[in-house]
Structures are given as C-alpha cells and as structure tokens.
Write a protein that holds these residues in place. Structure first.
Motif, short mmCIF file in Angstrom:
data_model
loop_
_atom_site.label_atom_id
_atom_site.label_comp_id
_atom_site.label_asym_id
_atom_site.label_seq_id
_atom_site.Cartn_x
_atom_site.Cartn_y
_atom_site.Cartn_z
N LEU A 1 0.82 -1.21 0.00
CA LEU A 1 0.00 0.00 0.00
C LEU A 1 0.86 1.26 0.00
O LEU A 1 0.55 2.24 -0.71
N LEU A 2 1.94 1.25 0.79
CA LEU A 2 2.80 2.44 0.86
C LEU A 2 3.41 2.72 -0.51
O LEU A 2 3.47 3.90 -0.94
N LYS A 3 3.83 1.68 -1.22
CA LYS A 3 4.41 1.89 -2.56
C LYS A 3 3.35 2.37 -3.54
O LYS A 3 3.63 3.22 -4.39
N GLU A 4 2.13 1.84 -3.45
CA GLU A 4 1.06 2.30 -4.34
C GLU A 4 0.71 3.76 -4.07
O GLU A 4 0.46 4.52 -5.01
N LEU B 1 8.72 6.94 -3.66
CA LEU B 1 8.58 5.55 -4.09
C LEU B 1 9.90 4.81 -3.91
O LEU B 1 9.93 3.67 -3.42
N HIS B 2 11.00 5.46 -4.24
CA HIS B 2 12.33 4.86 -4.02
C HIS B 2 12.57 4.64 -2.54
O HIS B 2 13.11 3.60 -2.13
N ARG B 3 12.18 5.59 -1.72
CA ARG B 3 12.36 5.47 -0.26
C ARG B 3 11.60 4.25 0.27
O ARG B 3 12.14 3.47 1.06
N ALA B 4 10.36 4.09 -0.15
CA ALA B 4 9.55 2.95 0.30
C ALA B 4 10.12 1.63 -0.19
O ALA B 4 10.19 0.64 0.56
N THR B 5 10.55 1.60 -1.44
CA THR B 5 11.09 0.37 -2.02
C THR B 5 12.40 -0.02 -1.35
O THR B 5 12.62 -1.19 -1.02
N ALA B 6 13.27 0.94 -1.10
CA ALA B 6 14.55 0.66 -0.45
C ALA B 6 14.35 0.21 0.99
O ALA B 6 15.04 -0.70 1.47
#
Length: 274
Positions: free
Chosen positions: A246-249, A260-265
């Motif tokens: 959900l955070l990435k979406e 988005l990069h922060r959440a993915t990393a």
C-alpha cells in the motif's frame, strides 16, 4: 502461523517487581530504531558475546553467551532464563522496553546472520492493548507466557497501551526449539483462540480511502502515513507485507519518484537484505 506459545509460567510477583524496579535505571540504547515507525523502543543486553553493554547488535560467533552487568543485576530474570533454557545455546538475551503508542515497521530478522537462530519471548509487563503479528495474524503475547517467535517471517508489534511493554528476548543458535528448552519445560505448542485478535476485512472502499492518501503524501508526512498503514494492519485484515504494498502504491500515485524509491529501499532493508 509458525509462532506459538510454549508454556505459561507462574511468576514470582515480588521478585519480578524488584527486578523491574532495578531495570528502570539501566543504560538503554536505541539500536533497533530503524524498525520503529513511531514511538520508542529501548533495549539493553543481558547476555551477549563479550559481556559488554556496548555490544548492542546481533552477530554470528562461536561459544556461549556471557552475562553483562545488567544481566547480573536482575537476579530473578537470570534465574528464569537458567530454569527455562539450556544456556549453552544462548547467544543473546535482551531486556526490551516498548513505549506506549509505538509501532514496529513490518520486517524479517536474522537476514544478516549465517547461523540458524531460535527466538523466544517472555513478556514481563504488558496488557491486551499490545499486539504482535506474523504475516496476516495478529495476536497477544500475555504476561508470563513463553513464546517462540519465528522471526524469519514478516512480523510487527503495535502498542495501543498507556504503559511500557517489557519483554525478555532470547536468541539461541540451535537446530530446533526443543533443543534449547530445559528438561522441565514441557513443550506444548499452541496459540489460544483468546490470544488472537479479531480484525474486520478491509473492504474496497477502505482500501481506496487509503490509496487516496497519494493526494497529500509528501516528504513531511511520509512517516505519519507509514505509521497509519502499520496501525491499520493491527485493526483490519491486511498483512504486514500489505503495508509496504500500500505504501508503494500511495507513493506511486503521488507522482513522487523519490518517495517511491524510499519505500522500495526500506522494504528491501526490512524484508530482503541488510
């Protein structure tokens, strides 16, 4: 769920109260701050490789753990650990205090270690407003219950209480849970139904409302939105992994490539490698 209750112990209330009073003056560290989305988690070593309080993180090593000055100061806790476990397999024991209102970022442990580890929790101070989770099951570890935690699975903690949650957390290098338990600790694995938290399903309307946070997400409220999603995990039927999904979406919907990069990393750090 692989985590389960091992046994329910009868605690000596007077001796436990004395140890808890001593622990108030301990020197704590925040070495696990990376996994706290909001609030405060303080910990201190009772046993580790060197017996030095400065050694605050986990690592692989040969041999048995050594007691730290804080471990020596807690006579009843030391007796409990000696009575419950074969301490020759013990690598780390920590005294962990989670402040009211704190939540952990969902994560998996032991990613940086080569040895197979067995983790056991013993709650010393808690109430029914403090929750743990594994994957999509939310449960309570009640005071005096000895719990095996499969820390290789996605897990989290959420405190909606008004006082500190205090646990002893022991990590062993062993082939099985049975190997680390003392002979007089009978392994009766169960998860009582009353320990499981009932959570309603997150319907599509609720999901869309969360995704609508993309309209306001920015670098100033990113942490608060992450915390909101983790709290949602404890009150509705979404898994710890769903929190990052959900955070990435939401980040993608905001058009903020940096977030988005922060959440993915952060997801990779918590779930895959560190």
């Amino acid at each position: 769920m692989r985590s389960h209750r091992i046994a329910a112990l009868q605690l000596d209330e007077e001796r436990l109260a004395a140890d808890l009073a001593v622990s108030e003056d301990f020197a704590y560290n925040d070495s696990y701050a990376d996994f706290v989305s909001t609030g405060l988690l303080r910990s201190t070593m009772l046993w580790n490789q060197t017996g030095d309080l400065a050694e605050s993180s986990l690592g692989d090593y040969e041999g048995s753990a050594r007691s730290t000055p804080h471990g020596e100061a807690l006579s009843y806790v030391r007796e409990l650990i000696g009575r419950c476990f074969r301490t020759e397999y013990l690598k780390y024991a920590r005294f962990m205090r989670l402040a009211p209102g704190s939540v952990y970022v969902p994560h998996r442990d032991f990613l940086e270690l080569k040895a197979d580890m067995v983790r056991v929790h013993l709650p010393l101070q808690t109430d029914d407003r403090v929750f743990a989770s594994e994957d999509n099951t939310v449960f309570r570890m009640r005071r005096g219950e000895l719990w095996y935690l499969d820390a290789t699975r996605t897990h989290s903690v959420g405190s909606f209480s008004d006082r500190d949650r205090v646990h002893i957390v022991c990590d062993f290098t062993a082939d099985s849970l049975q190997q680390v338990l003392a002979d007089d600790v009978l392994l009766r694995p169960d998860v009582p139904a009353s320990n499981i938290a009932e959570r309603p399903r997150l319907d599509e309307q609720g999901r869309q409302a969360l995704l609508g946070l993309a309209n306001v997400l920015d670098e100033h409220n990113y942490q608060e939105i992450q915390t909101l999603l983790i709290k949602q995990h404890f009150v509705s039927d979404i898994s710890g992994d769903d929190v990052f999904t959900l955070l990435k979406e939401i980040a993608a919907g905001s058009g903020r490539a940096d977030l988005l990069h922060r959440a993915t990393a952060h997801e990779e750090y918590c779930m895959v490698r560190r």
